[in-house]
Write a protein that holds these residues in place. Structure first.
Motif, PDB file in Angstrom:
ATOM      1  N   ASP A   1     -29.784  89.379 -69.193  1.00  0.00           N
ATOM      2  CA  ASP A   1     -29.033  89.933 -68.068  1.00  0.00           C
ATOM      3  C   ASP A   1     -29.611  89.438 -66.754  1.00  0.00           C
ATOM      4  OD1 ASP A   1     -27.422  91.422 -69.788  1.00  0.00           O
ATOM      5  OD2 ASP A   1     -28.848  93.083 -69.835  1.00  0.00           O
ATOM      6  N   PHE A   2     -28.720  88.992 -65.868  1.00  0.00           N
ATOM      7  CA  PHE A   2     -29.128  88.529 -64.548  1.00  0.00           C
ATOM      8  C   PHE A   2     -29.559  89.717 -63.692  1.00  0.00           C
ATOM      9  CE2 PHE A   2     -27.843  87.720 -60.103  1.00  0.00           C
ATOM     10  CZ  PHE A   2     -28.658  86.624 -59.826  1.00  0.00           C
ATOM     11  N   MET A   3     -30.731  89.600 -63.030  1.00  0.00           N
ATOM     12  CA  MET A   3     -31.263  90.686 -62.220  1.00  0.00           C
ATOM     13  C   MET A   3     -31.339  90.354 -60.738  1.00  0.00           C
ATOM     14  SD  MET A   3     -34.382  91.853 -64.712  1.00  0.00           S
ATOM     15  CE  MET A   3     -34.969  93.077 -63.546  1.00  0.00           C
ATOM     16  N   GLY A   4     -31.368  89.090 -60.391  1.00  0.00           N
ATOM     17  CA  GLY A   4     -31.453  88.738 -58.981  1.00  0.00           C
ATOM     18  C   GLY A   4     -31.840  87.286 -58.792  1.00  0.00           C
ATOM     19  N   ARG A   5     -31.751  86.841 -57.543  1.00  0.00           N
ATOM     20  CA  ARG A   5     -32.002  85.432 -57.226  1.00  0.00           C
ATOM     21  C   ARG A   5     -32.660  85.336 -55.852  1.00  0.00           C
ATOM     22  NH1 ARG A   5     -27.063  83.894 -57.425  1.00  0.00           N
ATOM     23  NH2 ARG A   5     -27.071  83.019 -59.543  1.00  0.00           N
ATOM     24  N   THR A   6     -33.514  84.325 -55.706  1.00  0.00           N
ATOM     25  CA  THR A   6     -34.096  84.026 -54.403  1.00  0.00           C
ATOM     26  C   THR A   6     -34.267  82.520 -54.271  1.00  0.00           C
ATOM     27  OG1 THR A   6     -35.883  84.585 -52.861  1.00  0.00           O
ATOM     28  CG2 THR A   6     -36.507  84.161 -55.146  1.00  0.00           C
ATOM     29  N   PHE A   7     -34.583  82.083 -53.048  1.00  0.00           N
ATOM     30  CA  PHE A   7     -34.702  80.651 -52.756  1.00  0.00           C
ATOM     31  C   PHE A   7     -36.025  80.399 -52.033  1.00  0.00           C
ATOM     32  CE2 PHE A   7     -30.264  81.908 -52.659  1.00  0.00           C
ATOM     33  CZ  PHE A   7     -29.669  81.003 -53.528  1.00  0.00           C
ATOM     34  N   ALA A   8     -36.554  79.192 -52.209  1.00  0.00           N
ATOM     35  CA  ALA A   8     -37.814  78.836 -51.561  1.00  0.00           C
ATOM     36  C   ALA A   8     -37.837  77.342 -51.280  1.00  0.00           C
ATOM     37  CB  ALA A   8     -39.000  79.231 -52.440  1.00  0.00           C
ATOM     38  N   LYS A   9     -38.637  76.968 -50.293  1.00  0.00           N
ATOM     39  CA  LYS A   9     -38.894  75.556 -50.011  1.00  0.00           C
ATOM     40  C   LYS A   9     -40.367  75.277 -50.272  1.00  0.00           C
ATOM     41  CE  LYS A   9     -35.393  73.693 -46.925  1.00  0.00           C
ATOM     42  NZ  LYS A   9     -35.162  72.907 -45.703  1.00  0.00           N
ATOM     43  N   PRO A  10     -40.665  74.190 -50.977  1.00  0.00           N
ATOM     44  CA  PRO A  10     -42.068  73.893 -51.274  1.00  0.00           C
ATOM     45  C   PRO A  10     -42.785  73.289 -50.073  1.00  0.00           C
ATOM     46  CG  PRO A  10     -40.670  72.165 -52.133  1.00  0.00           C
ATOM     47  CD  PRO A  10     -39.750  73.200 -51.556  1.00  0.00           C
ATOM     48  N   VAL A  11     -44.104  73.438 -50.078  1.00  0.00           N
ATOM     49  CA  VAL A  11     -44.946  72.704 -49.134  1.00  0.00           C
ATOM     50  C   VAL A  11     -45.147  71.306 -49.715  1.00  0.00           C
ATOM     51  CG1 VAL A  11     -47.154  72.652 -47.939  1.00  0.00           C
ATOM     52  CG2 VAL A  11     -46.083  74.846 -48.476  1.00  0.00           C
ATOM     53  N   VAL A  12     -44.875  70.272 -48.926  1.00  0.00           N
ATOM     54  CA  VAL A  12     -44.853  68.893 -49.429  1.00  0.00           C
ATOM     55  C   VAL A  12     -46.121  68.150 -49.012  1.00  0.00           C
ATOM     56  CG1 VAL A  12     -43.582  66.716 -49.481  1.00  0.00           C
ATOM     57  CG2 VAL A  12     -42.340  68.896 -49.287  1.00  0.00           C
ATOM     58  N   LYS A  13     -46.713  67.467 -49.974  1.00  0.00           N
ATOM     59  CA  LYS A  13     -47.854  66.586 -49.697  1.00  0.00           C
ATOM     60  C   LYS A  13     -47.491  65.166 -50.118  1.00  0.00           C
ATOM     61  CE  LYS A  13     -52.419  65.290 -51.339  1.00  0.00           C
ATOM     62  NZ  LYS A  13     -51.880  63.944 -51.670  1.00  0.00           N
TER      63      LYS A  13
ATOM     64  N   GLN B   1     -37.702  87.543 -50.762  1.00  0.00           N
ATOM     65  CA  GLN B   1     -36.781  88.643 -51.054  1.00  0.00           C
ATOM     66  C   GLN B   1     -35.794  88.235 -52.141  1.00  0.00           C
ATOM     67  OE1 GLN B   1     -36.402  91.926 -49.021  1.00  0.00           O
ATOM     68  NE2 GLN B   1     -35.761  92.175 -51.136  1.00  0.00           N
ATOM     69  N   ILE B   2     -35.668  89.065 -53.164  1.00  0.00           N
ATOM     70  CA  ILE B   2     -34.734  88.826 -54.259  1.00  0.00           C
ATOM     71  C   ILE B   2     -33.439  89.570 -53.966  1.00  0.00           C
ATOM     72  CG2 ILE B   2     -34.328  89.118 -56.739  1.00  0.00           C
ATOM     73  CD1 ILE B   2     -37.382  89.087 -57.085  1.00  0.00           C
ATOM     74  N   TYR B   3     -32.307  88.903 -54.190  1.00  0.00           N
ATOM     75  CA  TYR B   3     -30.996  89.509 -53.922  1.00  0.00           C
ATOM     76  C   TYR B   3     -30.176  89.546 -55.207  1.00  0.00           C
ATOM     77  CZ  TYR B   3     -31.910  89.181 -48.917  1.00  0.00           C
ATOM     78  OH  TYR B   3     -32.448  89.340 -47.669  1.00  0.00           O
ATOM     79  N   ARG B   4     -29.463  90.635 -55.355  1.00  0.00           N
ATOM     80  CA  ARG B   4     -28.480  90.783 -56.432  1.00  0.00           C
ATOM     81  C   ARG B   4     -27.147  91.034 -55.751  1.00  0.00           C
ATOM     82  NH1 ARG B   4     -28.158  92.420 -61.931  1.00  0.00           N
ATOM     83  NH2 ARG B   4     -26.420  93.822 -62.366  1.00  0.00           N
ATOM     84  N   GLY B   5     -26.346  89.981 -55.607  1.00  0.00           N
ATOM     85  CA  GLY B   5     -25.153  90.064 -54.770  1.00  0.00           C
ATOM     86  C   GLY B   5     -25.571  90.204 -53.324  1.00  0.00           C
ATOM     87  N   ASN B   6     -25.067  91.243 -52.655  1.00  0.00           N
ATOM     88  CA  ASN B   6     -25.437  91.497 -51.266  1.00  0.00           C
ATOM     89  C   ASN B   6     -26.563  92.512 -51.138  1.00  0.00           C
ATOM     90  OD1 ASN B   6     -23.442  89.742 -50.259  1.00  0.00           O
ATOM     91  ND2 ASN B   6     -21.875  91.352 -50.385  1.00  0.00           N
ATOM     92  N   SER B   7     -27.072  92.990 -52.263  1.00  0.00           N
ATOM     93  CA  SER B   7     -28.103  94.026 -52.244  1.00  0.00           C
ATOM     94  C   SER B   7     -29.466  93.419 -52.546  1.00  0.00           C
ATOM     95  CB  SER B   7     -27.786  95.118 -53.274  1.00  0.00           C
ATOM     96  OG  SER B   7     -26.520  95.695 -53.040  1.00  0.00           O
TER      97      SER B   7
END
Length: 292
Positions: free
Chosen positions: A91-103, A122-128
């Motif tokens: 079951d899907f519980m939430g999603r988040t996004f990130a950018k890596p530090v690049v070397k 911050q993890i989001y499930r829809g708009n919540s």
């Protein structure tokens, strides 16, 4: 122009996740997507605050573009949290996004940019909102010398976890020993899900010795008091020295029914234990004040 990288996803912990099961808990794992690759953490059972303490390594990641573009604007990492079910689809519980530090290969792996620091996403499930992920991500270019030029992964090692790599030293939090004392005040069976280090330990108060003579006058009389420390069966009780990284304390109140059945009455999360922390006084300072 093709650039080849290695992505290191340092998946340390999540907290305050969505309760996907009827028990008021979940069996969460995280799936990390980057370009055409994906990997998963291990599944931790019956918790809303999993401490995976796991490093996911993506090798031979091919990106196309100028080197300065890769460094300043790397592709986005997608992290999805799922609840593992014994039968059927997760079951899907939430999603988040990130950018890596690049070397880049011609840069030094040294402060202040490296090693990367753990951050909350911050993890989001829809708009919540659906919890927070504590993690760090670094994208390391593989130069002409190959992977041998990449910075080494600096332990620790854990034989019990097999092929699972823990978050390296320098990125993982510095841990200290803690002891927790729990006071139960009411009649229903109280289930506390405690998170220490990367393991989850439930504590169940099976019965209460209520002081009957004072119960009517003092309904909040202490029913049972227990402590969780190194002498108990709890294998690890290490928490980060940084109090902002402490996981919440999840409390579940369960009603005891006939034939050994339990029904979830309610749940609560103590988001911060900071105000409950007791720090013993400095004996040396006390001695100096008395003699001075």
């Amino acid at each position: 122009e093709k650039q080849v990288f290695q992505l290191r996803a340092h998946m340390y912990q999540a907290r305050s996740l969505f309760a996907a099961d009827s028990s008021g808990l979940s069996d969460p794992f995280a799936r990390v997507f980057f370009i055409s690759q994906s990997q998963c953490t291990e599944v931790l059972n019956e918790t809303l605050c999993p401490t995976w303490d796991q490093l996911l390594v993506f090798d031979n990641v091919e990106l196309y573009g100028e080197a300065h573009e890769m460094r300043d604007d790397p592709p986005i990492i997608v992290i999805e949290i799922y609840d593992q079910d014994t039968v059927g689809k997760a079951d899907f519980m939430g999603r988040t996004f990130a950018k890596p530090v690049v070397k880049m290969s011609d840069e030094q792996y040294c402060p202040p940019r490296f090693p990367p620091q753990l951050e909350y996403y911050q993890i989001y499930r829809g708009n919540s909102t659906a919890g927070d992920l504590l993690a760090a991500f670094e994208l390391l270019q593989i130069g002409p010398g190959g992977k041998s030029d990449l910075p080494p992964i600096d332990g620790p090692t854990d034989i019990d976890r097999g092929p699972i790599l823990p978050v390296p030293l320098g990125i993982r939090p510095v841990l200290s020993k803690y002891r927790v004392e729990v006071i139960a005040l009411e009649r229903p069976i109280l289930m506390l899900t405690l998170l220490w280090g990367r393991r989850i330990y439930p504590w169940v108060v099976e019965s209460f010795e209520v002081l009957k003579t004072s119960w009517a006058l003092r309904p909040n009389v202490c029913a049972e008091r227990t402590s969780l420390d190194n002498q108990d069966t709890f294998a690890s009780q290490d928490l980060p020295e940084n109090e902002l990284l402490h996981p919440p304390l999840n409390i579940r109140v369960v009603d005891c029914r006939a034939f050994g059945r339990y029904t979830l009455v309610g749940s609560h999360a103590v988001s911060s234990l900071r105000k409950f922390i007791y720090r013993p006084p400095d004996k040396k300072a006390q001695h100096w004040n008395m003699t001075g």
